[in-house]
Motif scaffolding. Structure first.
Motif, short mmCIF file in Angstrom:
data_model
loop_
_atom_site.label_atom_id
_atom_site.label_comp_id
_atom_site.label_asym_id
_atom_site.label_seq_id
_atom_site.Cartn_x
_atom_site.Cartn_y
_atom_site.Cartn_z
N ASP A 1 0.86 -1.19 0.00
CA ASP A 1 0.00 0.00 0.00
C ASP A 1 0.90 1.23 0.00
OD1 ASP A 1 -1.99 1.85 0.16
OD2 ASP A 1 -2.60 1.37 2.21
N THR A 2 1.19 1.72 -1.19
CA THR A 2 2.00 2.93 -1.35
C THR A 2 1.59 3.58 -2.66
OG1 THR A 2 4.26 3.81 -1.20
CG2 THR A 2 3.95 1.84 -2.54
N SER A 3 2.35 4.56 -3.11
CA SER A 3 1.98 5.28 -4.33
C SER A 3 3.23 5.74 -5.06
CB SER A 3 1.09 6.49 -3.98
OG SER A 3 1.78 7.38 -3.13
N GLY A 4 3.03 6.29 -6.26
CA GLY A 4 4.13 6.89 -7.00
C GLY A 4 5.17 5.89 -7.44
N PRO A 5 6.42 6.33 -7.58
CA PRO A 5 7.49 5.47 -8.07
C PRO A 5 7.70 4.18 -7.25
CG PRO A 5 8.17 7.75 -8.23
CD PRO A 5 6.86 7.76 -7.50
N PRO A 6 7.59 4.20 -5.91
CA PRO A 6 7.75 2.93 -5.18
C PRO A 6 6.72 1.87 -5.57
CG PRO A 6 8.02 4.79 -3.69
CD PRO A 6 7.49 5.35 -4.98
N LEU A 7 5.48 2.29 -5.82
CA LEU A 7 4.46 1.35 -6.28
C LEU A 7 4.78 0.88 -7.68
CD1 LEU A 7 1.74 -0.11 -6.16
CD2 LEU A 7 0.63 2.05 -6.76
N GLN A 8 5.13 1.80 -8.55
CA GLN A 8 5.45 1.47 -9.93
C GLN A 8 6.58 0.44 -10.00
OE1 GLN A 8 3.35 3.52 -12.21
NE2 GLN A 8 3.98 1.76 -13.41
N ALA A 9 7.60 0.64 -9.16
CA ALA A 9 8.77 -0.24 -9.19
C ALA A 9 8.46 -1.65 -8.71
CB ALA A 9 9.88 0.36 -8.33
N ALA A 10 7.42 -1.80 -7.88
CA ALA A 10 7.11 -3.10 -7.29
C ALA A 10 6.15 -3.94 -8.12
CB ALA A 10 6.54 -2.91 -5.89
N LEU A 11 5.46 -3.33 -9.08
CA LEU A 11 4.49 -4.07 -9.88
C LEU A 11 5.16 -5.23 -10.59
CD1 LEU A 11 2.46 -1.11 -11.46
CD2 LEU A 11 1.76 -2.60 -9.57
N GLY A 12 4.49 -6.38 -10.58
CA GLY A 12 5.04 -7.56 -11.21
C GLY A 12 5.95 -8.38 -10.33
N HIS A 13 6.15 -7.95 -9.09
CA HIS A 13 7.02 -8.67 -8.16
C HIS A 13 6.18 -9.54 -7.20
CE1 HIS A 13 11.05 -6.81 -8.98
NE2 HIS A 13 10.26 -5.96 -9.61
N ARG A 14 5.25 -10.28 -7.77
CA ARG A 14 4.42 -11.25 -7.03
C ARG A 14 3.68 -10.58 -5.87
NH1 ARG A 14 7.57 -16.89 -6.31
NH2 ARG A 14 5.47 -17.43 -5.58
N LEU A 15 2.97 -9.52 -6.18
CA LEU A 15 2.17 -8.81 -5.19
C LEU A 15 0.82 -9.50 -5.04
CD1 LEU A 15 2.86 -5.12 -6.31
CD2 LEU A 15 4.18 -6.54 -4.72
N ALA A 16 0.47 -9.86 -3.82
CA ALA A 16 -0.83 -10.49 -3.59
C ALA A 16 -1.96 -9.48 -3.68
CB ALA A 16 -0.84 -11.17 -2.22
N LEU A 17 -1.68 -8.23 -3.30
CA LEU A 17 -2.72 -7.20 -3.25
C LEU A 17 -2.07 -5.83 -3.26
CD1 LEU A 17 -5.66 -6.10 -2.59
CD2 LEU A 17 -5.08 -6.46 -0.18
N ILE A 18 -2.64 -4.90 -4.03
CA ILE A 18 -2.31 -3.49 -3.90
C ILE A 18 -3.59 -2.73 -3.62
CG2 ILE A 18 -0.26 -3.59 -5.38
CD1 ILE A 18 -1.94 -2.36 -7.64
N LYS A 19 -3.47 -1.58 -2.92
CA LYS A 19 -4.67 -0.84 -2.51
C LYS A 19 -4.49 0.66 -2.76
CE LYS A 19 -5.55 0.92 1.30
NZ LYS A 19 -6.01 2.20 0.69
N PRO A 20 -4.47 1.08 -4.00
CA PRO A 20 -4.35 2.52 -4.28
C PRO A 20 -5.70 3.22 -4.17
CG PRO A 20 -4.47 1.31 -6.33
CD PRO A 20 -4.48 0.27 -5.24
N SER A 21 -5.64 4.53 -3.95
CA SER A 21 -6.84 5.35 -4.14
C SER A 21 -7.04 5.53 -5.63
CB SER A 21 -6.65 6.71 -3.47
OG SER A 21 -5.63 7.45 -4.15
N ARG A 22 -8.18 6.11 -6.00
CA ARG A 22 -8.42 6.34 -7.43
C ARG A 22 -7.32 7.23 -8.03
NH1 ARG A 22 -13.95 7.28 -10.46
NH2 ARG A 22 -13.18 7.75 -12.53
#
Length: 309
Positions: free
Chosen positions: A166-187
């Motif tokens: 549960d984060t935003s911006g570049p840290p979220l972008q960098a983690a996508l595809g790294h076997r994430l069970a769930l992400i929880k962004p706002s709109r």
């Protein structure tokens, strides 16, 4: 044995909440009814997990007198923690409710400068602790690289753990595809992640499904403010409306949502059932003043109110 959920908070805070008759520029704003809470994404999640009866441990960075106060507040609430001392000072955030306008003003510092040895020690501690699920939540302080959550996700995957972000911006972008069970962004965070506006419910639904089916994350829960939230899983989309409850404080509502949802996933519930529990817990949190103080009985009552999903 109950599933154990370890949270990682690299940029915790002492949350101060207060109210004022009116917030005006250049004038002294005198506050009252101050509340002090241990805060920061993962800290809030562990606090709510503890309230709901979950087995949790909060791994935090803490420094200076504010860091000592953070630890004191966590200990007073009985939240298990493992603190990594840092040379910098833990931040302190302020939320003021303007009673004249009903507006909420949030002042959130960027946080201390963290050395590489300090954030790497936090990852080492998470790796060494017993855990079934790991939740990394919150912003990054200065000095921590954008790919730190990707490193933490890879570490969890090697150990056979489920990883939630549960984060935003570049840290979220960098983690996508790294076997994430769930992400929880706002709109807004979700649109930033995708680099485009999603002007209609259909566009939002299709984008969330695209993220799931691409393998960037197994589940996507997007918070939509007063419109409620949506859950994307490979089988489709579930939308739930926001519950009609009295609002006394919104800080930590998203963390409360995440805590309940992950707890139910860890207990073996379906994503849709877990999502409903998350909605109930987020609503229970806004019913209370301060940061992330849902009552267990309120969460259970609101889950019954939602009904079948």
């Amino acid at each position: 044995m109950a599933p154990r959920i370890v949270t990682l908070t690299l940029n915790p805070t002492v949350d101060i909440a207060a109210e004022a008759d009116q917030v005006r520029a250049t004038r002294k704003t005198r506050t009252r009814n101050e509340h002090f809470d241990p805060g920061g994404g993962g800290v809030n999640v562990s606090r709510v997990l503890h309230t709901l009866g979950g087995d949790t441990l909060a791994v935090i960075l803490a420094g200076g007198l504010a860091g000592a106060l953070l630890e004191e507040l966590m200990d007073a609430q009985g939240v298990p923690r493992h603190s990594i001392p840092i040379a910098g000072r833990t931040r302190m955030s302020l939320t003021v409710d303007d009673l004249s306008t009903k507006n909420e003003f949030r002042f959130v510092p960027e946080g201390p400068l963290v050395a590489e040895a300090e954030w790497r020690e936090a990852l080492r501690v998470v790796e060494a602790e017993r855990a079934d699920w790991v939740i990394a939540s919150g912003s990054l302080p200065r000095g921590v690289p954008d790919d730190v959550y990707a490193l933490a996700a890879d570490q969890a995957a090697r150990q056979g753990r489920r990883f939630v972000l549960d984060t935003s911006g570049p840290p979220l972008q960098a983690a996508l595809g790294h076997r994430l069970a769930l992400i929880k962004p706002s709109r807004g965070e979700f649109e930033t992640m995708l680099g485009r506006r999603l002007g209609t419910p259909r566009a939002l639904n299709e984008a969330a499904l695209e993220v799931v089916r691409s393998g960037a994350a197994e589940l996507v829960a997007v918070s939509l403010g007063q419109e409620g939230a949506l859950l994307a899983e490979p089988e489709g989309i579930l939308r739930l409306r926001a519950l009609d409850v009295p609002v006394h404080g919104a800080v930590g509502a998203g963390d409360s949502f995440l805590a309940a949802m992950v707890l139910k996933l860890a207990e073996g519930e379906s994503p849709r059932e877990a999502f409903a529990w998350g909605m109930a817990c987020g609503a229970a949190a806004v019913m209370r003043e301060g940061t992330a103080h849902p009552r267990r009985e309120d969460v259970e009552a609101l889950r019954r109110q939602i009904g079948e999903v």
